[in-house]
Structures are given as structure tokens and as C-alpha cells.
Design an enzyme around this catalytic site. Structure first.
Site, PDB file in Angstrom:
ATOM      1  N   TYR A  89     -11.992   1.456  21.061  1.00  0.00           N
ATOM      2  CA  TYR A  89     -10.538   1.632  21.000  1.00  0.00           C
ATOM      3  C   TYR A  89      -9.847   0.550  21.798  1.00  0.00           C
ATOM      4  O   TYR A  89     -10.171   0.351  22.961  1.00  0.00           O
ATOM      5  CB  TYR A  89     -10.126   3.005  21.545  1.00  0.00           C
ATOM      6  CG  TYR A  89      -9.483   3.836  20.468  1.00  0.00           C
ATOM      7  CD1 TYR A  89      -8.260   3.435  19.932  1.00  0.00           C
ATOM      8  CD2 TYR A  89     -10.099   4.956  19.941  1.00  0.00           C
ATOM      9  CE1 TYR A  89      -7.686   4.147  18.904  1.00  0.00           C
ATOM     10  CE2 TYR A  89      -9.527   5.670  18.913  1.00  0.00           C
ATOM     11  CZ  TYR A  89      -8.312   5.266  18.395  1.00  0.00           C
ATOM     12  OH  TYR A  89      -7.738   5.949  17.367  1.00  0.00           O
TER      13      TYR A  89
ATOM     14  N   GLU B 118      -6.008  -0.155  21.458  1.00  0.00           N
ATOM     15  CA  GLU B 118      -4.590  -0.213  21.075  1.00  0.00           C
ATOM     16  C   GLU B 118      -3.883  -1.260  21.917  1.00  0.00           C
ATOM     17  O   GLU B 118      -4.142  -1.381  23.115  1.00  0.00           O
ATOM     18  CB  GLU B 118      -3.936   1.147  21.321  1.00  0.00           C
ATOM     19  CG  GLU B 118      -4.245   2.153  20.230  1.00  0.00           C
ATOM     20  CD  GLU B 118      -3.529   3.480  20.467  1.00  0.00           C
ATOM     21  OE1 GLU B 118      -3.049   3.711  21.581  1.00  0.00           O
ATOM     22  OE2 GLU B 118      -3.481   4.280  19.522  1.00  0.00           O
TER      23      GLU B 118
ATOM     24  N   ASP C  95       3.951 -13.277  -0.431  1.00  0.00           N
ATOM     25  CA  ASP C  95       2.805 -12.364  -0.418  1.00  0.00           C
ATOM     26  C   ASP C  95       1.679 -13.104  -1.135  1.00  0.00           C
ATOM     27  O   ASP C  95       1.691 -13.226  -2.356  1.00  0.00           O
ATOM     28  CB  ASP C  95       3.176 -11.069  -1.145  1.00  0.00           C
ATOM     29  CG  ASP C  95       2.025 -10.077  -1.179  1.00  0.00           C
ATOM     30  OD1 ASP C  95       0.864 -10.483  -0.933  1.00  0.00           O
ATOM     31  OD2 ASP C  95       2.284  -8.891  -1.481  1.00  0.00           O
TER      32      ASP C  95
ATOM     33  N   THR D 146      -3.779 -10.077   1.979  1.00  0.00           N
ATOM     34  CA  THR D 146      -5.031  -9.348   2.185  1.00  0.00           C
ATOM     35  C   THR D 146      -6.083 -10.380   2.586  1.00  0.00           C
ATOM     36  O   THR D 146      -5.839 -11.591   2.495  1.00  0.00           O
ATOM     37  CB  THR D 146      -5.521  -8.687   0.884  1.00  0.00           C
ATOM     38  OG1 THR D 146      -5.665  -9.717  -0.106  1.00  0.00           O
ATOM     39  CG2 THR D 146      -4.551  -7.645   0.369  1.00  0.00           C
TER      40      THR D 146
ATOM     41  N   LYS E 150      -9.668 -10.548  -1.035  1.00  0.00           N
ATOM     42  CA  LYS E 150      -9.634 -11.054  -2.411  1.00  0.00           C
ATOM     43  C   LYS E 150     -10.324 -12.417  -2.421  1.00  0.00           C
ATOM     44  O   LYS E 150     -11.423 -12.533  -1.915  1.00  0.00           O
ATOM     45  CB  LYS E 150      -8.194 -11.033  -2.925  1.00  0.00           C
ATOM     46  CG  LYS E 150      -7.674  -9.584  -2.956  1.00  0.00           C
ATOM     47  CD  LYS E 150      -6.294  -9.417  -3.538  1.00  0.00           C
ATOM     48  CE  LYS E 150      -5.863  -7.951  -3.408  1.00  0.00           C
ATOM     49  NZ  LYS E 150      -4.485  -7.727  -3.858  1.00  0.00           N
TER      50      LYS E 150
ATOM     51  N   ARG F 226     -12.264  -5.964   3.994  1.00  0.00           N
ATOM     52  CA  ARG F 226     -11.060  -5.349   3.433  1.00  0.00           C
ATOM     53  C   ARG F 226     -10.001  -5.221   4.510  1.00  0.00           C
ATOM     54  O   ARG F 226     -10.091  -4.362   5.377  1.00  0.00           O
ATOM     55  CB  ARG F 226     -11.438  -3.959   2.937  1.00  0.00           C
ATOM     56  CG  ARG F 226     -10.921  -3.705   1.621  1.00  0.00           C
ATOM     57  CD  ARG F 226     -11.200  -2.414   0.989  1.00  0.00           C
ATOM     58  NE  ARG F 226     -10.391  -2.476  -0.197  1.00  0.00           N
ATOM     59  CZ  ARG F 226     -10.748  -3.142  -1.289  1.00  0.00           C
ATOM     60  NH1 ARG F 226     -11.915  -3.735  -1.379  1.00  0.00           N
ATOM     61  NH2 ARG F 226      -9.926  -3.203  -2.301  1.00  0.00           N
TER      62      ARG F 226
HETATM   63  C1  LIG Z   1      -3.664  -6.717  -3.562  1.00  0.00           C
HETATM   64  C2  LIG Z   1      -2.248  -6.987  -3.250  1.00  0.00           C
HETATM   65  C3  LIG Z   1      -1.571  -6.290  -2.233  1.00  0.00           C
HETATM   66  C4  LIG Z   1      -2.082  -5.045  -1.530  1.00  0.00           C
HETATM   67  O1  LIG Z   1      -3.282  -5.018  -1.047  1.00  0.00           O
HETATM   68  P1  LIG Z   1      -4.077  -3.658  -0.675  1.00  0.00           P
HETATM   69  O2  LIG Z   1      -5.066  -4.184   0.270  1.00  0.00           O
HETATM   70  O3  LIG Z   1      -4.621  -3.159  -1.961  1.00  0.00           O
HETATM   71  O4  LIG Z   1      -3.111  -2.710  -0.054  1.00  0.00           O
HETATM   72  C5  LIG Z   1      -0.271  -6.664  -1.938  1.00  0.00           C
HETATM   73  N1  LIG Z   1       0.321  -7.662  -2.596  1.00  0.00           N
HETATM   74  C6  LIG Z   1      -0.282  -8.346  -3.577  1.00  0.00           C
HETATM   75  C7  LIG Z   1       0.449  -9.458  -4.265  1.00  0.00           C
HETATM   76  C8  LIG Z   1      -1.577  -8.025  -3.948  1.00  0.00           C
HETATM   77  O5  LIG Z   1      -2.164  -8.695  -4.940  1.00  0.00           O
END
Ligand SMILES: *Cc1c(COP(=O)(O)O)cnc(C)c1O
Length: 435
Positions: free
Chosen positions: A57, A59, A203, A229, A232, A238
């Protein structure tokens, strides 16, 4: 190590879960992972993410924790932050968001008042749930001003985006998508945001790996905030992160009495506003992945991802398959079946039965419902991680075309292709699954 020798403890102590993991691994070994948002993290990333750091932990943030015993944790988090900042040339980084959606939630918390206008692409046109979609917190707590790619060309029309922004005066503009096969022009978004006095937020969840690998422009110099993220194309565990400028250029306008700059407001939105303890095992895995992404081999990987996507697209078009936007600059393709009898869902299901795993997706100008759609989205990050090159894409294209052309009587073709795919996969090693 062969898979049957791995997980020695789990195999004995919980054979039920062990068996489920083994079956999923066998499935992944014998099918083509073509979901554009998926990839294979390395053994090193998996080891860090699966380590006993999960027990700790801490925080707070480095040097300001609410628990004792965090000297090493501070080192780990600082390492992840430093590597991430270097990778994208960012002034500030927060590596604690638990995934992409929680990262975006924290972004709203730090720059948006409830009810304020957010310009984002609807899910039905390739945006993400968190860009203001109605069933998501972002569409319930904020007012979405929608925009999207042209229904005719599939391309973002920056003149039209500017018109909408001038008319609606949003407080924030999302530039980022889940299904756009072309390059995003951040300089154009930035001049629109400047003109209307909006925060610009990229994003880059799908394309952070392309950016880190140098095959897509970096939004960091143009944006107030960038979220992503890590699981990907970037091949991390993750998780999610937020990059930002340190100072808020709209501080006077929106936060005149706040003693916190943009970087501090983002950190405070993640913790203590939205989250408790950070997942340090995952943050260690992120540090490993950021280290991998800084290597020259990752640049080669990113280039190959795009080469493979382009070549796959060219082969499919040669065989009469339509592609949205007429091709790709990125890791993904949008197969366009508006002119076909079968739907995107029919196609995705048939391909999956043949061992080619992708997802159905709306395409520009789609008249079908979002539950069936007229498209299939597929990407090359997974196959490229296995070591596939252009010649392999020719084979993959042939399988795809064979299956699609056989719909609705594709049962026998699916079975034949399924066997051929499984056989073909034996020629490759999957990172994190096979040594
Ligand atoms: C995958 C994705 C997210 C969210 O990701 P999670 O990890 O599934 O919550 C947000 N924005 C875009 C553009 C994405 O492709």
C-alpha cells in the site's frame, strides 16, 4: 519455458483457474489476434505485473506517502514517470490511473466543471465512451457537443470542426478515436482550441505505441493534456496514464483562486479524488514497458505494424474489399461492408470461427444499427508482435477474403481456414506465451 511448466504453484493449488488460463493461452496460440486494441506484453512486463509488489500500500505520490516502507516504491514510480516523460517529451506525468477510462475521468475532474461543454466524437462514429457518450459518466455529468469524421470520406474535416467549436464554445476538445485509420493533425486541432479558448486533450489510447515508435505525430507539444492506456499497441500491462503541461494556460479564466497548477490538479484528481492506493506491480510493469518502447527495436516494430496494416489493406482492396478512408496510415483497418448483404457482425463472427479474431464496428456513413454495423475493425499490432511481415499479410488477406466471400454458407470454409490458421501460427513465437 514451455507453458505447461509455467504456473507451477497455480497448477497444484488451483487447477481450475490454471486450466482456464491454459485454455485461453491455447486459443491465443492457434488464432490471429487482430483486435486493434489488443497486443502481447513481454514476459518481462508480465513478471513485474505479476510480482509481489501487488501487496504494498502506498497511497500518495513519491516522497509524500500515507504509509511507511515505501522507499523502493518511490523509486519504482519515479522511474516509470521519468521514462514516460522522456518517451513523449512531456512536462508532467501521472502513472497511477488504473486504466484508460479512469484516466479520462481524472482529466474531466481537473479541467471541467459539471455541466460544461465537451467536444468529442460519439462512440457510433469512432469516439470513446468517455468522450461524452450518454450512458457514460462523461455524457451524464457533461454536455457533449458531437463531431465526427465525414460520412462521405471518413476523414476528419477540420473546417467543419472549427465551425462547430466557434458556434458551441466548448470548454474542452477531445482529439482521439478508437477507429480512425488516418493521421490526426494535432496542429489543426490546436489552432481551433486556441481560437475558441478550449482545453485540448488528446486521447492516444490506441496510438500511443505508434507515437512512441515515431510513426505518428506526437500530440504532447500541442495539447494541454494527453491521456492513454498502456496495454494496447504500447505493449504494457493493463493500465493508464496522463501527461500534461505543468501550468494551466486558462488558470486565470477558470481557476483564479486555486493554488494548484494543472499538474497538481491532475494528480489530486487521480488521488485522493478518484482512487486510493496505486497498483505498484502494474506501475513496475509500466516502467518495464516504457523502457522497452524506448529501444530502437520498438521503432522497428512500430514501422512494421504500419507496413503490415498498409499491405494487408492493399491486398484486401485488390480482392475487392472496401476500406473506410481508402486505406490506413496507422495500425488499423476498417473493412466497409455497406454494399454487402452481410453485416459487420456476420463477418466478425464468421472470421472468428475461422480463427481470425476482430470486432464489428460502425463505418462512416453506416446505415445499420450499432448492434450489427456494416464494418469490421482489425489491427496488426498483435500479429506484428508475433513477427509477421508483409508476406504473412498476403496469406492473412487470402483467408479473410475466402471467409467473407463464402458468407452466408461459410461453415466449411471457416473450418478449413481455422485449421490452416492454427497450423500457420506454429511458425511464430508469441511474446509472453512462448519462449
Ligand atoms: C481503449 C480506449 C480507452 C479506454 O480504455 P480502458 O482501459 O478500456 O478503460 C479510452 N479511450 C480510447 C480512445 C480508447 O481506445
Amino acid at each position: 519455458m514451455h507453458s505447461s511448466e509455467r504456473f507451477p504453484h497455480l497448477k497444484v493449488c488451483d487447477p481450475v483457474v490454471y486450466d482456464m488460463i491454459q485454455r485461453q493461452m491455447a486459443y491465443e496460440r492457434s488464432t490471429l489476434k487482430m483486435i486493434a486494441s489488443e497486443n502481447y506484453a513481454s514476459f518481462s512486463v508480465l513478471e513485474a505485473a505479476g510480482s509481489s509488489l501487488t501487496n504494498k500500500y502506498c497511497e500518495g505520490y513519491p516522497s509524500a506517502r500515507y504509509y511507511e516502507g515505501n522507499e523502493v516504491m518511490d523509486e519504482i514510480e519515479n522511474l516509470a514517470i521519468d521514462r514516460l516523460k522522456a518517451l513523449f517529451g512531456a512536462e508532467h506525468a501521472n502513472v497511477q490511473p488504473l486504466s484508460g477510462s479512469p484516466a479520462n475521468q481524472a482529466v474531466y475532474r481537473s479541467i471541467m466543471a459539471p455541466g460544461a461543454k465537451v467536444m468529442g466524437i460519439p462512440v457510433s462514429e469512432g469516439g470513446h465512451l468517455t468522450h461524452g457518450w450518454k450512458v457514460n459518466f462523461s455524457g451524464q455529468d457533461y454536455l457533449q457537443v458531437p463531431f465526427g469524421p465525414s460520412r462521405e470520406t471518413g476523414l476528419l474535416d477540420y473546417d467543419q470542426i472549427r465551425e462547430i467549436a466557434l458556434r458551441e464554445r466548448p470548454r474542452m476538445i477531445w482529439c482521439g478515436t478508437t477507429a480512425y485509420p488516418r493521421t490526426i493533425e494535432y496542429d489543426k486541432f490546436a489552432s481551433i482550441a486556441d481560437e475558441v479558448g478550449a482545453y485540448l486533450v488528446a486521447d492516444i489510447a490506441h496510438i500511443s505505441g505508434l507515437i512512441a515508435g515515431g510513426v505518428h505525430p506526437n500530440p504532447v507539444p500541442y495539447c494541454d493534456v494527453v491521456s492513454s492506456t498502456t496495454h494496447k499497441m504500447l505493449r504494457g500491462p493493463r493500465s493508464g496514464f496522463i501527461l500534461s503541461r505543468v501550468n494551466d494556460r486558462y488558470q486565470e479564466k477558470y481557476y483564479p483562486t486555486s493554488k494548484f497548477n494543472l499538474a497538481r490538479r491532475i494528480d489530486r484528481s487521480v488521488f485522493p479524488c478518484l482512487q486510493g492506493g496505486p497498483h505498484m506491480n502494474i506501475i513496475a510493469g509500466m516502467a518495464v514497458a516504457f523502457g522497452e518502447a524506448a529501444q530502437d527495436s520498438f521503432k522497428e516494430y512500430a514501422q512494421q505494424v504500419v507496413k503490415n496494416a498498409r499491405h494487408l489493406g492493399a491486398c484486401l482492396m485488390n480482392d475487392g474489399i472496401q476500406l473506410a478512408c481508402g486505406g490506413t496510415d496507422t495500425h488499423l483497418l476498417l473493412l466497409d461492408f455497406r454494399a454487402e448483404e452481410f453485416t459487420g457482425k456476420d463477418a466478425a463472427e464468421a472470421l472468428a470461427r475461422a480463427g481470425i479474431i476482430a470486432n464489428f464496428n460502425m463505418v462512416p456513413g453506416d446505415e445499420r444499427k450499432p448492434t450489427v454495423t456494416s464494418g469490421v475493425r482489425m489491427g496488426t499490432p498483435g500479429l506484428t508482435s508475433m513477427g509477421m511481415k508483409e508476406n504473412d499479410m498476403e496469406q492473412v488477406a487470402k483467408w479473410i477474403v475466402r471467409v467473407l466471400r463464402a458468407i452466408p454458407n461459410s461453415g466449411d470454409v471457416e473450418k478449413a481456414v481455422r485449421a490452416e490458421v492454427a497450423d500457420y501460427c506454429k511458425n511464430f513465437k508469441i511474446p509472453g506465451l512462448d519462449d
